[in-house]
Design a protein around this motif. Structure first.
Motif, short mmCIF file in Angstrom:
data_model
loop_
_atom_site.label_atom_id
_atom_site.label_comp_id
_atom_site.label_asym_id
_atom_site.label_seq_id
_atom_site.Cartn_x
_atom_site.Cartn_y
_atom_site.Cartn_z
N PRO A 253 8.30 -4.89 5.02
CA PRO A 253 9.80 -5.12 4.91
C PRO A 253 11.24 -4.76 5.68
O PRO A 253 10.61 -3.60 6.49
CB PRO A 253 9.29 -4.12 3.28
N LEU A 254 11.89 -5.27 5.68
CA LEU A 254 12.79 -4.93 6.61
C LEU A 254 13.46 -3.70 6.09
O LEU A 254 14.89 -3.06 6.06
CB LEU A 254 13.51 -5.72 7.26
N MET B 128 10.20 -1.97 -2.19
CA MET B 128 9.76 -1.40 -4.03
C MET B 128 9.63 -2.60 -4.24
O MET B 128 8.27 -2.56 -4.82
CB MET B 128 11.34 -1.04 -4.09
N ARG B 129 9.98 -3.90 -3.86
CA ARG B 129 9.73 -5.42 -4.24
C ARG B 129 8.65 -4.99 -4.39
O ARG B 129 8.14 -5.53 -5.09
CB ARG B 129 10.47 -6.28 -3.79
N SER B 130 8.38 -5.19 -3.06
CA SER B 130 6.59 -5.80 -2.60
C SER B 130 5.43 -5.10 -3.40
O SER B 130 4.52 -4.63 -4.22
CB SER B 130 6.27 -5.56 -0.91
N GLU C 287 -1.11 2.41 1.18
CA GLU C 287 -0.53 2.49 3.40
C GLU C 287 1.21 2.96 3.03
O GLU C 287 2.36 3.25 4.03
CB GLU C 287 -0.92 1.48 3.42
N THR C 288 1.83 2.70 1.96
CA THR C 288 3.06 1.91 2.32
C THR C 288 3.78 3.56 1.19
O THR C 288 5.21 3.67 1.18
CB THR C 288 3.97 1.25 1.38
N THR C 289 3.36 4.00 1.33
CA THR C 289 3.59 5.71 0.49
C THR C 289 3.76 6.70 2.09
O THR C 289 2.99 6.63 2.85
CB THR C 289 3.04 6.42 -0.65
N HIS C 290 5.11 7.10 2.40
CA HIS C 290 4.87 8.39 2.99
C HIS C 290 3.68 9.01 3.35
O HIS C 290 3.19 9.82 2.63
CB HIS C 290 6.21 9.02 3.41
N PRO C 291 2.89 9.36 5.05
CA PRO C 291 2.23 9.72 4.86
C PRO C 291 2.27 11.65 4.46
O PRO C 291 0.78 11.78 3.97
CB PRO C 291 1.80 9.92 6.49
N GLN D 140 12.08 6.38 6.27
CA GLN D 140 12.00 4.76 7.52
C GLN D 140 11.46 5.68 9.03
O GLN D 140 12.02 6.66 9.67
CB GLN D 140 13.25 4.34 8.51
N GLU D 141 10.19 5.44 9.37
CA GLU D 141 9.94 5.73 10.53
C GLU D 141 9.24 5.10 11.51
O GLU D 141 8.66 4.22 11.42
CB GLU D 141 8.99 7.04 9.99
N ASN D 142 9.75 5.22 12.75
CA ASN D 142 8.65 4.38 13.60
C ASN D 142 9.03 2.94 13.47
O ASN D 142 8.34 2.12 13.49
CB ASN D 142 7.32 4.76 14.44
N GLY D 143 10.42 2.26 12.90
CA GLY D 143 10.57 1.19 12.40
C GLY D 143 10.24 0.94 11.12
O GLY D 143 10.27 -0.37 10.21
N ILE D 144 9.19 1.66 10.26
CA ILE D 144 8.49 1.41 9.12
C ILE D 144 8.89 2.08 7.62
O ILE D 144 9.44 3.12 7.56
CB ILE D 144 7.42 0.90 9.27
N TRP D 145 8.82 1.30 6.95
CA TRP D 145 10.18 1.67 5.72
C TRP D 145 8.39 1.45 4.66
O TRP D 145 7.70 1.07 4.77
CB TRP D 145 10.77 0.57 4.67
N TYR D 146 8.95 3.85 4.40
CA TYR D 146 7.64 4.50 3.21
C TYR D 146 8.75 4.71 2.27
O TYR D 146 9.96 5.24 1.99
CB TYR D 146 7.36 5.16 3.68
N TYR D 147 7.21 4.94 0.82
CA TYR D 147 8.12 5.01 -0.15
C TYR D 147 7.60 6.95 -0.12
O TYR D 147 6.98 7.21 0.51
CB TYR D 147 7.29 5.09 -1.64
N LEU D 148 8.77 7.27 0.02
CA LEU D 148 8.83 9.04 -0.41
C LEU D 148 8.75 10.37 -1.47
O LEU D 148 7.82 10.56 -1.78
CB LEU D 148 10.31 9.01 0.95
#
Length: 119
Positions: free
Chosen positions: A25-26, A32-34, A49-53, A109-117
């Motif tokens: 997702p850009l 959020m939708r995904s 995987e989409t939650t911030h590490p 966003q980290e390294n071009g990838i968005w995460y839920y924080l």
């Protein structure tokens, strides 16, 4: 099949490529939708995987799975999306009752990838 995220697109042209890890997702809104679609479709690994590490330790896989599977996810309304914040309402049914989860989520966003924080 219509995409569960309520973007008025087919699933194959909306969240499915994200769930297959063929695309990222850009924007925070697309993430959020995904994630909403992942709840609706019980894609628990995608949610983790989409939650911030840095935040993953706060979420237990079994709890996410229970939440996803014990509810029927009805629709998603995006109230506002700007920069790294998405305010949304997620409508879901548990038993005979319908609930609304209203949240302002923060994304990173980290390294071009968005995460839920956090929400």
């Amino acid at each position: 099949m219509d995409c569960p995220c309520c973007a008025n697109l087919s699933y194959s042209n909306c969240c499915h490529p994200f769930h297959l890890n063929k695309e990222k997702p850009l924007t925070p809104e697309k993430l959020m939708r995904s994630r909403f679609s992942a709840y609706a479709l019980h894609l628990i690994d995608y949610l983790i995987e989409t939650t911030h590490p840095s935040q993953r330790h706060l979420y237990q896989k079994k709890e996410i799975e229970n939440s996803a599977k014990s509810n029927v996810w009805l629709k998603l309304e995006i109230c506002e999306a700007k920069k790294d914040i998405v305010e949304f309402k997620a409508f879901y049914q548990n038993g005979l009752k319908i609930f609304i989860h209203h949240e302002r989520s923060v994304f990173k966003q980290e390294n071009g990838i968005w995460y839920y924080l956090k929400g």
